[in-house]
Design a protein around this motif. Structure first.
Motif, PDB file in Angstrom:
ATOM      1  N   GLU A   1      -0.644   7.883   7.235  1.00 27.16           N
ATOM      2  CA  GLU A   1      -1.747   7.438   6.396  1.00 27.16           C
ATOM      3  C   GLU A   1      -1.283   6.297   5.509  1.00 27.16           C
ATOM      4  O   GLU A   1      -0.219   6.374   4.887  1.00 27.16           O
ATOM      5  CB  GLU A   1      -2.265   8.584   5.523  1.00 27.16           C
ATOM      6  N   ILE A   2      -2.082   5.234   5.469  1.00 29.03           N
ATOM      7  CA  ILE A   2      -1.793   4.078   4.625  1.00 29.03           C
ATOM      8  C   ILE A   2      -3.062   3.759   3.852  1.00 29.03           C
ATOM      9  O   ILE A   2      -4.153   3.708   4.429  1.00 29.03           O
ATOM     10  CB  ILE A   2      -1.357   2.849   5.456  1.00 29.03           C
TER      11      ILE A   2
ATOM     12  N   ALA B   1       0.844  -1.188   0.000  1.00 26.65           N
ATOM     13  CA  ALA B   1       0.000   0.000   0.000  1.00 26.65           C
ATOM     14  C   ALA B   1       0.878   1.235   0.000  1.00 26.65           C
ATOM     15  O   ALA B   1       2.048   1.189   0.404  1.00 26.65           O
ATOM     16  CB  ALA B   1      -0.914   0.005   1.231  1.00 26.65           C
ATOM     17  N   ASP B   2       0.327   2.330  -0.467  1.00 24.44           N
ATOM     18  CA  ASP B   2       1.012   3.614  -0.386  1.00 24.44           C
ATOM     19  C   ASP B   2       0.841   4.174   1.021  1.00 24.44           C
ATOM     20  O   ASP B   2      -0.213   3.996   1.649  1.00 24.44           O
ATOM     21  CB  ASP B   2       0.432   4.600  -1.400  1.00 24.44           C
ATOM     22  N   ALA B   3       1.860   4.873   1.497  1.00 27.15           N
ATOM     23  CA  ALA B   3       1.799   5.434   2.843  1.00 27.15           C
ATOM     24  C   ALA B   3       2.545   6.758   2.897  1.00 27.15           C
ATOM     25  O   ALA B   3       3.402   7.042   2.052  1.00 27.15           O
ATOM     26  CB  ALA B   3       2.404   4.456   3.858  1.00 27.15           C
ATOM     27  N   SER B   4       2.206   7.557   3.883  1.00 29.14           N
ATOM     28  CA  SER B   4       2.920   8.813   4.098  1.00 29.14           C
ATOM     29  C   SER B   4       2.892   9.158   5.575  1.00 29.14           C
ATOM     30  O   SER B   4       1.973   8.762   6.309  1.00 29.14           O
ATOM     31  CB  SER B   4       2.289   9.956   3.294  1.00 29.14           C
ATOM     32  N   MET B   5       3.912   9.887   6.018  1.00 26.99           N
ATOM     33  CA  MET B   5       3.952  10.458   7.359  1.00 26.99           C
ATOM     34  C   MET B   5       4.248  11.939   7.222  1.00 26.99           C
ATOM     35  O   MET B   5       5.134  12.330   6.455  1.00 26.99           O
ATOM     36  CB  MET B   5       5.010   9.776   8.238  1.00 26.99           C
ATOM     37  N   THR B   6       3.523  12.752   7.970  1.00 25.33           N
ATOM     38  CA  THR B   6       3.714  14.192   7.913  1.00 25.33           C
ATOM     39  C   THR B   6       3.891  14.772   9.300  1.00 25.33           C
ATOM     40  O   THR B   6       3.383  14.229  10.285  1.00 25.33           O
ATOM     41  CB  THR B   6       2.517  14.896   7.235  1.00 25.33           C
TER      42      THR B   6
END
Length: 231
Positions: free
Chosen positions: A65-66, A46-51
């Motif tokens: 977010e995943i 899955a695509d993921a991001s951290m901010t």
């Protein structure tokens, strides 16, 4: 998407090119930042991001977010920076797997020195748990590791999450090369072993978030969050 991906935020955890100016930033300073990852568990990706985002005054928000076509997961921690000491104020975990929804909230009340949880939690995990100076939740642990590994500080943390407090100690396990945005960077690898579980985290100087977070269970890879770029 298995709900076990909640462990990425608790356990511990970028399609653009990694700019030299980002890597040059002091590891201890808080600045707005976004990192993109590839998340893998049970053969599913899955695509993921951290901010990291400012919230005004001394407050900041860290979000994980995943997402893939069948599920979404979001974890949010709001914390405050008290002259370099970071402490959690609130947390939210929300997931949607097909039609199944899970939502949990955490409140870290430093006036009463107690943490409590609500929403989809078992009664025995609702708290309260007494708070101590230096406590972190799962997302804040990621930030603290990225800062402390580079600073050469002791890597011992009291993780307060899901109605319990757990001491975690990481040890340095050497250096490895990690590719970010097509460029190689030297990373420091640190490891925590808790029974049958292992947490492995790779930290690159100048990045305020880990470059990779790998969780293993019984010697097998369980959850892998690997950076692919920053923006």
């Amino acid at each position: 998407m298995p709900t076990r991906w909640f462990a990425l935020g608790r356990g511990l955890l970028l399609a653009a090119t990694l700019a030299a100016s980002v890597l040059a930033a002091p590891a201890s300073s808080l600045e707005p930042f976004t990192a993109d990852y590839r998340a893998t568990t049970m053969g599913i990706t899955a695509d993921a991001s951290m901010t990291i985002e400012p919230q005004g005054g001394d407050r900041w928000k860290c979000t994980l977010e995943i997402a893939n076509p069948i599920a979404q997961l979001t974890q949010v921690t709001v914390f405050e920076d008290l002259k370099g000491q970071w402490r959690p104020l609130s947390g939210t975990d929300a997931s949607l797997l097909l039609v199944r929804k899970i939502h949990r909230n955490a409140i870290y009340d430093w006036t009463s020195a107690e943490a409590r949880w609500s929403g989809d939690v078992k009664p025995e995990r609702a708290g309260p748990v007494a708070l101590q100076a230096g406590d972190v939740d799962g997302l804040l642990l990621n930030l603290a590791l990225a800062r402390d590994v580079i600073a050469g500080k002791p890597l011992r943390y009291r993780l307060v999450d899901e109605g319990r407090a757990t001491w975690l100690e990481f040890t340095v396990a050497g250096k490895e090369t990690i590719t970010i945005g097509g460029k190689p960077h030297q990373a420091t690898k640190v490891v925590n072993v808790s029974g049958s579980r292992q947490r492995l985290v790779w930290v690159v100087e100048g990045l305020p978030l880990p470059a990779r977070i790998l969780q293993r269970k019984n010697g097998k890879d369980d959850i892998d969050l690997a950076i692919i770029g920053v923006r």
